[in-house]
Design an enzyme around this catalytic site. Structure first.
Site, PDB file in Angstrom:
ATOM      1  N   LEU A 107      10.817 -20.343  -4.597  1.00 43.12           N
ATOM      2  CA  LEU A 107       9.748 -19.541  -3.987  1.00 43.12           C
ATOM      3  C   LEU A 107       8.437 -19.645  -4.782  1.00 43.12           C
ATOM      4  O   LEU A 107       8.434 -19.521  -6.001  1.00 43.12           O
ATOM      5  CB  LEU A 107      10.201 -18.067  -3.970  1.00 43.12           C
ATOM      6  CG  LEU A 107       9.164 -17.047  -3.502  1.00 43.12           C
ATOM      7  CD1 LEU A 107       8.946 -17.131  -1.996  1.00 43.12           C
ATOM      8  CD2 LEU A 107       9.610 -15.621  -3.878  1.00 43.12           C
ATOM      9  N   HIS A 120       2.355   3.311  -8.978  1.00 40.10           N
ATOM     10  CA  HIS A 120       2.160   1.880  -9.260  1.00 40.10           C
ATOM     11  C   HIS A 120       3.356   1.335 -10.049  1.00 40.10           C
ATOM     12  O   HIS A 120       3.846   0.245  -9.774  1.00 40.10           O
ATOM     13  CB  HIS A 120       0.870   1.660 -10.047  1.00 40.10           C
ATOM     14  CG  HIS A 120      -0.373   2.058  -9.302  1.00 40.10           C
ATOM     15  ND1 HIS A 120      -0.576   1.732  -7.978  1.00 40.10           N
ATOM     16  CD2 HIS A 120      -1.465   2.773  -9.680  1.00 40.10           C
ATOM     17  CE1 HIS A 120      -1.747   2.215  -7.588  1.00 40.10           C
ATOM     18  NE2 HIS A 120      -2.297   2.862  -8.597  1.00 40.10           N
ATOM     19  N   ASP A 151       0.833  -1.216   0.000  1.00 39.26           N
ATOM     20  CA  ASP A 151       0.000   0.000   0.000  1.00 39.26           C
ATOM     21  C   ASP A 151       0.863   1.260   0.000  1.00 39.26           C
ATOM     22  O   ASP A 151       1.983   1.261   0.514  1.00 39.26           O
ATOM     23  CB  ASP A 151      -0.924  -0.027   1.232  1.00 39.26           C
ATOM     24  CG  ASP A 151      -2.095   0.916   1.091  1.00 39.26           C
ATOM     25  OD1 ASP A 151      -2.334   1.419  -0.024  1.00 39.26           O
ATOM     26  OD2 ASP A 151      -2.783   1.154   2.109  1.00 39.26           O
TER      27      ASP A 151
HETATM   28  C1  IPE Z   1      -5.437  -2.741  -0.146  1.00 36.03           C
HETATM   29  O1  IPE Z   1      -5.065  -1.424  -0.388  1.00 36.03           O
HETATM   30  C2  IPE Z   1      -5.470  -3.510  -1.435  1.00 36.03           C
HETATM   31  C3  IPE Z   1      -4.186  -3.727  -2.063  1.00 36.03           C
HETATM   32  C4  IPE Z   1      -3.012  -3.442  -1.560  1.00 36.03           C
HETATM   33  C5  IPE Z   1      -4.236  -4.360  -3.349  1.00 36.03           C
HETATM   34  P1  IPE Z   1      -6.167  -0.274  -0.536  1.00 36.03           P
HETATM   35  O2  IPE Z   1      -5.415   0.993  -0.689  1.00 36.03           O
HETATM   36  O3  IPE Z   1      -7.127  -0.621  -1.598  1.00 36.03           O
HETATM   37  O4  IPE Z   1      -6.904  -0.352   0.869  1.00 36.03           O
HETATM   38  P2  IPE Z   1      -7.839   0.706   1.597  1.00 36.03           P
HETATM   39  O5  IPE Z   1      -8.870   1.112   0.616  1.00 36.03           O
HETATM   40  O6  IPE Z   1      -6.989   1.871   1.990  1.00 36.03           O
HETATM   41  O7  IPE Z   1      -8.368  -0.021   2.789  1.00 36.03           O
HETATM   42  C1  IPE Z   2      -1.559   0.216  -3.372  1.00 32.18           C
HETATM   43  O1  IPE Z   2      -1.346   1.583  -3.416  1.00 32.18           O
HETATM   44  C2  IPE Z   2      -1.789  -0.379  -4.737  1.00 32.18           C
HETATM   45  C3  IPE Z   2      -3.178  -0.824  -4.978  1.00 32.18           C
HETATM   46  C4  IPE Z   2      -4.126  -0.860  -4.102  1.00 32.18           C
HETATM   47  C5  IPE Z   2      -3.484  -1.296  -6.325  1.00 32.18           C
HETATM   48  P1  IPE Z   2      -2.550   2.611  -3.438  1.00 32.18           P
HETATM   49  O2  IPE Z   2      -2.919   2.862  -4.845  1.00 32.18           O
HETATM   50  O3  IPE Z   2      -3.643   2.147  -2.560  1.00 32.18           O
HETATM   51  O4  IPE Z   2      -1.864   3.895  -2.808  1.00 32.18           O
HETATM   52  P2  IPE Z   2      -2.477   4.918  -1.769  1.00 32.18           P
HETATM   53  O5  IPE Z   2      -2.994   4.119  -0.603  1.00 32.18           O
HETATM   54  O6  IPE Z   2      -3.576   5.655  -2.475  1.00 32.18           O
HETATM   55  O7  IPE Z   2      -1.337   5.792  -1.392  1.00 32.18           O
HETATM   56 MG    MG Z   3      -4.046   2.387  -0.610  1.00 23.97          MG
END
Ligand code: IPE
Ligand code: IPE
Ligand code: MG
Length: 248
Positions: free
Chosen positions: A132, A38, A21
């Site tokens: 792995l 990303h 995240d």
């Molecule tokens: C959780 O991250 C899902 C992934 C890492 C794929 P999100 O960014 O979607 O989670 P929330 O919405 O903050 O809970």
């Molecule tokens: C995690 O990073 C990747 C996915 C959930 C696909 P985010 O896109 O949720 O990044 P933040 O949380 O908005 O910073």
């Molecule tokens: Mg996120």
């Protein structure tokens, strides 16, 4: 001394799961669009996979796209799907060379057909590898998975393949998409959020949780080693007393 040198071989986790995240916030901090985050997140994936390989960890599960992530703007979802295809393409050779076996959990059939196809090809290309196991959670959510498991259990019960006396925690596990994969020993979430976001709810019953403020694109090998070092300092009691655990 680096964290890697401090690690104890016989206390290595067998399965590490990661909620990757913070990509969007990482990009925003640099004045860039979310997708830039990303794209840079792929480097952190590479680092983590390599680090797990170095430690001879058996399973690494990465939460890459959740069921709920379908609700993001179409532009971002499309860009993520495209990135998924290009990353698989770019990384496959290296993964194979490093004996990594690619697997996927989630509603894979619900992914766009080109992603589905690419993913399946990569999975079969690496299916014989013995290093792995890299499990990508895609279009995954735990409640979706549990719902599907219950649906299949009902179908099998109706067909007489199961009776109510067969129900056990192991039987339920065998109906989840993670069937055959041991439960995670360690669950890591980056970016400072303190929640699980619908990830492996059944499987993490006794996992050790580790949260770090590091944003995913900045996560590197040493961060993983630090998380595992932290894990190795803990006493896993599984409901027993500390005295029971320490009696040899
Ligand atoms: C959780 O991250 C899902 C992934 C890492 C794929 P999100 O960014 O979607 O989670 P929330 O919405 O903050 O809970
Ligand atoms: C995690 O990073 C990747 C996915 C959930 C696909 P985010 O896109 O949720 O990044 P933040 O949380 O908005 O910073
Ligand atoms: Mg996120």
């Amino acid at each position: 001394m680096s964290y890697k040198e401090k690690l104890v071989k016989d206390r290595m986790p067998h399965h590490v799961a990661v909620i990757m995240d913070g990509n969007g916030r990482w990009a925003k901090k640099k004045g860039n669009a979310r997708i830039f985050g990303h794209k840079n997140g792929v480097n952190a994936v590479r680092e983590t996979v390599e680090a797990c390989g170095e430690l001879q960890i058996d399973y690494l599960t990465l939460y890459a796209f959740s069921t709920e992530n379908w609700n993001r703007p179409k532009l971002e979802v499309d860009a993520l799907m495209k990135l998924l295809i290009s990353s698989i393409n770019n990384e496959l050779g290296n993964l194979d060379k490093n004996n990594v076996k690619l697997m996927a959990i989630g509603n894979i059939a619900g992914l766009p057909s080109n992603v589905h196809k690419e993913l399946n090809q990569a999975i079969s290309a690496t299916s014989k590898n013995t290093g792995l196991s890299l499990v990508l959670a895609l279009s995954y959510s735990s409640r979706w998975e549990i719902q599907e498991a219950i649906r299949q259990i009902v179908v099998d019960a109706k067909q007489g393949k199961l009776s109510e006396n067969d129900l056990s925690s192991d039987l339920i596990s065998s109906y989840l998409t993670t069937s055959g994969i041991p439960d995670p020993d360690l669950l890591i979430r980056t970016s400072g959020e303190l929640r699980i976001s619908n990830f492996l709810l059944y499987q993490i019953a006794y996992s050790e949780l580790y949260f770090t403020d590091t944003l995913w694109p900045d996560f590197c090998k040493e961060d993983l080693f630090e998380a595992i070092y932290n894990y190795q300092q803990r006493e896993r009691r599984f409901g027993k007393t500390g005295e029971q655990i320490n009696r040899h």
